[in-house]
Design a protein around this motif. Structure first.
Motif, mmCIF file in Angstrom:
data_model
loop_
_atom_site.group_PDB
_atom_site.id
_atom_site.type_symbol
_atom_site.label_atom_id
_atom_site.label_comp_id
_atom_site.label_asym_id
_atom_site.label_seq_id
_atom_site.Cartn_x
_atom_site.Cartn_y
_atom_site.Cartn_z
ATOM 1 N N LEU A 12 -6.537 -56.430 -40.945
ATOM 2 C CA LEU A 12 -7.971 -56.022 -40.453
ATOM 3 C C LEU A 12 -8.578 -57.068 -39.862
ATOM 4 O O LEU A 12 -9.273 -56.780 -38.711
ATOM 5 C CB LEU A 12 -8.738 -55.741 -41.736
ATOM 6 C CG LEU A 12 -10.229 -55.271 -41.381
ATOM 7 C CD1 LEU A 12 -10.388 -54.150 -40.384
ATOM 8 C CD2 LEU A 12 -10.934 -55.078 -42.671
ATOM 9 N N ALA A 13 -8.533 -58.360 -40.174
ATOM 10 C CA ALA A 13 -8.993 -59.357 -39.556
ATOM 11 C C ALA A 13 -8.186 -59.609 -38.009
ATOM 12 O O ALA A 13 -9.257 -59.908 -37.013
ATOM 13 C CB ALA A 13 -8.800 -60.853 -40.205
ATOM 14 N N SER A 14 -7.115 -59.327 -38.044
ATOM 15 C CA SER A 14 -6.452 -59.467 -36.479
ATOM 16 C C SER A 14 -7.100 -58.409 -35.790
ATOM 17 O O SER A 14 -7.393 -58.542 -34.550
ATOM 18 C CB SER A 14 -4.862 -59.385 -36.838
ATOM 19 O OG SER A 14 -4.296 -59.091 -35.449
ATOM 20 N N ALA A 15 -7.099 -56.927 -36.315
ATOM 21 C CA ALA A 15 -7.718 -56.005 -35.472
ATOM 22 C C ALA A 15 -9.200 -56.263 -35.282
ATOM 23 O O ALA A 15 -9.482 -55.900 -34.045
ATOM 24 C CB ALA A 15 -7.673 -54.904 -36.380
ATOM 25 N N LEU A 17 -10.564 -58.970 -34.423
ATOM 26 C CA LEU A 17 -10.493 -60.038 -33.219
ATOM 27 C C LEU A 17 -10.201 -59.253 -32.023
ATOM 28 O O LEU A 17 -10.796 -59.362 -30.900
ATOM 29 C CB LEU A 17 -9.520 -61.038 -33.419
ATOM 30 C CG LEU A 17 -9.848 -62.136 -34.362
ATOM 31 C CD1 LEU A 17 -8.561 -63.170 -34.802
ATOM 32 C CD2 LEU A 17 -11.178 -62.712 -34.169
ATOM 33 N N LYS A 18 -9.412 -58.286 -32.136
ATOM 34 C CA LYS A 18 -8.906 -57.386 -30.820
ATOM 35 C C LYS A 18 -10.067 -56.804 -30.414
ATOM 36 O O LYS A 18 -10.221 -56.303 -29.262
ATOM 37 C CB LYS A 18 -7.662 -56.537 -31.213
ATOM 38 C CG LYS A 18 -7.290 -55.500 -30.231
ATOM 39 C CD LYS A 18 -6.734 -56.286 -29.054
ATOM 40 C CE LYS A 18 -6.051 -55.079 -28.031
ATOM 41 N NZ LYS A 18 -5.355 -55.493 -26.898
ATOM 42 N N LEU A 19 -10.700 -56.113 -31.600
ATOM 43 C CA LEU A 19 -12.017 -55.374 -31.067
ATOM 44 C C LEU A 19 -13.207 -56.131 -30.424
ATOM 45 O O LEU A 19 -13.439 -55.675 -29.400
ATOM 46 C CB LEU A 19 -12.660 -54.802 -32.374
ATOM 47 C CG LEU A 19 -14.024 -54.002 -32.093
ATOM 48 C CD1 LEU A 19 -13.751 -52.851 -31.285
ATOM 49 C CD2 LEU A 19 -14.533 -53.569 -33.743
ATOM 50 N N LEU A 20 -13.252 -57.494 -30.985
ATOM 51 C CA LEU A 20 -14.216 -58.358 -30.167
ATOM 52 C C LEU A 20 -13.783 -58.719 -29.013
ATOM 53 O O LEU A 20 -14.581 -58.858 -28.077
ATOM 54 C CB LEU A 20 -14.544 -59.595 -30.784
ATOM 55 C CG LEU A 20 -15.226 -59.356 -32.560
ATOM 56 C CD1 LEU A 20 -15.163 -60.566 -33.101
ATOM 57 C CD2 LEU A 20 -16.518 -58.573 -32.232
ATOM 58 N N ASP A 21 -12.558 -58.779 -28.691
ATOM 59 C CA ASP A 21 -11.963 -58.995 -27.105
ATOM 60 C C ASP A 21 -12.113 -57.609 -26.386
ATOM 61 O O ASP A 21 -12.669 -57.934 -25.198
ATOM 62 C CB ASP A 21 -10.423 -59.289 -27.286
ATOM 63 C CG ASP A 21 -9.975 -60.388 -28.092
ATOM 64 O OD1 ASP A 21 -10.822 -61.410 -27.802
ATOM 65 O OD2 ASP A 21 -8.692 -60.687 -28.194
ATOM 66 N N LEU A 22 -12.144 -56.541 -26.780
ATOM 67 C CA LEU A 22 -12.679 -55.470 -26.111
ATOM 68 C C LEU A 22 -13.981 -55.416 -25.737
ATOM 69 O O LEU A 22 -14.471 -55.065 -24.644
ATOM 70 C CB LEU A 22 -12.237 -54.180 -26.832
ATOM 71 C CG LEU A 22 -10.680 -53.645 -27.070
ATOM 72 C CD1 LEU A 22 -10.871 -52.418 -27.844
ATOM 73 C CD2 LEU A 22 -10.133 -53.352 -25.824
ATOM 74 N N ALA A 23 -14.962 -55.963 -26.678
ATOM 75 C CA ALA A 23 -16.549 -56.116 -26.560
ATOM 76 C C ALA A 23 -16.737 -57.159 -25.298
ATOM 77 O O ALA A 23 -17.527 -56.750 -24.504
ATOM 78 C CB ALA A 23 -17.049 -56.457 -27.910
#
Length: 273
Positions: A12-15, A17-23
């Motif tokens: 979840l922590a890795s995901a 970070l991916k979500l914040l990259d998308l933001a």
């Protein structure tokens, strides 16, 4: 959300970070959040899909291919890419995979509200909606009924929220009612309000007062608690005339009882002991 095992927490922590990259890349997080909740519904209904997506014995690329085959062209590229990252990681069990997708959906909507400058409003509305539901036992029973059709519960919820709350508040509350996943409505709304507060990097003080507090009193109380706890504190305030006087403040597991009822109880305990 239930507590996650170590592997799922890491996934979840890795995901996230991916979500914040998308933001940061300008992705439309409202859309991503909506679509992630749709996937929560799909995975909740389809046990035969949850298991292969969370099967850590299968090659990650095989799990990723399954997501692409099922969802490409149906969801945005941003959401599909995020879900590919999710299923490529190792989850402790299928239930926690769904927990993770749900958590990402909530985070996506809260980050979108944060960027739109409406996170304070969303937090307050979620808390107030929770209090409205908590005050009406029949309303909570209907919204929490896992056997009731989702559309009937959504219709009831919309009668409370239509044109009265921020769209993010409405989306989060509707996802909760549609996919309760073992939570009662009040519990889920309180959890969402706390998540919104944490998103603002603040702790939450649940304050119960015998009378409504003025804006000035709320500011003084928040400042006092901030000094006590050495971190920003958000207030969630309820009025309860049964306190007789004063207030009760709960921060985490700590309770500060300055109410007349609390003092009377303490006197009774001393007399009894």
């Amino acid at each position: 959300m239930t507590l996650l095992h170590a592997a799922s927490r890491e996934a979840l922590a890795s995901a996230e970070l991916k979500l914040l990259d998308l933001a940061e890349s300008g992705a439309t997080l409202d859309t991503v959040g909506d679509e992630l909740f749709g996937v929560v519904g799909l995975l909740t209904r389809e046990a035969g899909l949850r298991r292969p997506l969370a099967d850590s014995s299968a090659e990650p690329e095989r799990r990723a291919d399954l997501v692409r085959r099922l969802l490409s062209g149906k969801l945005s590229d941003d959401t599909v890419g995020l879900l590919v990252s999710v299923v490529s990681a190792r989850w402790s069990n299928p239930r926690e995979l769904v927990d993770g997708v749900e958590s990402l959906g909530r985070t996506a909507l809260l980050v979108a509200a944060e960027r739109a400058g409406t996170l304070d409003t969303v937090e307050d509305e979620l808390f107030r909606l929770g209090r409205i539901v908590a005050a009406d036992g029949e309303l909570e029973r209907l919204l929490s009924d896992s056997a009731a059709p989702a559309e009937a519960k959504l219709s009831l919820l919309r009668s409370l929220t239509a044109a009265k709350v921020d769209p993010t508040t409405e989306k989060l509350a509707e996802a909760l009612v549609s996919y309760p996943r073992g939570r009662r409505a009040v519990e889920g709304l309180e959890e969402l309000a706390d998540l919104a507060a944490k998103r603002r990097e603040r702790s939450v003080a649940h304050v119960t007062s015998v009378v409504a507090l003025s804006e000035q009193q709320q500011d003084r109380l928040a400042a006092t608690l901030t000094r006590i706890y050495a971190r920003p504190i958000a207030l969630h305030i309820e009025v309860d005339p049964d306190l007789l006087g004063g207030m009760v403040i709960k921060v985490g597991d700590e309770i500060i009882d300055g109410s007349a009822a609390g003092r009377l109880d303490a006197i009774r305990r001393r007399l009894a002991g």
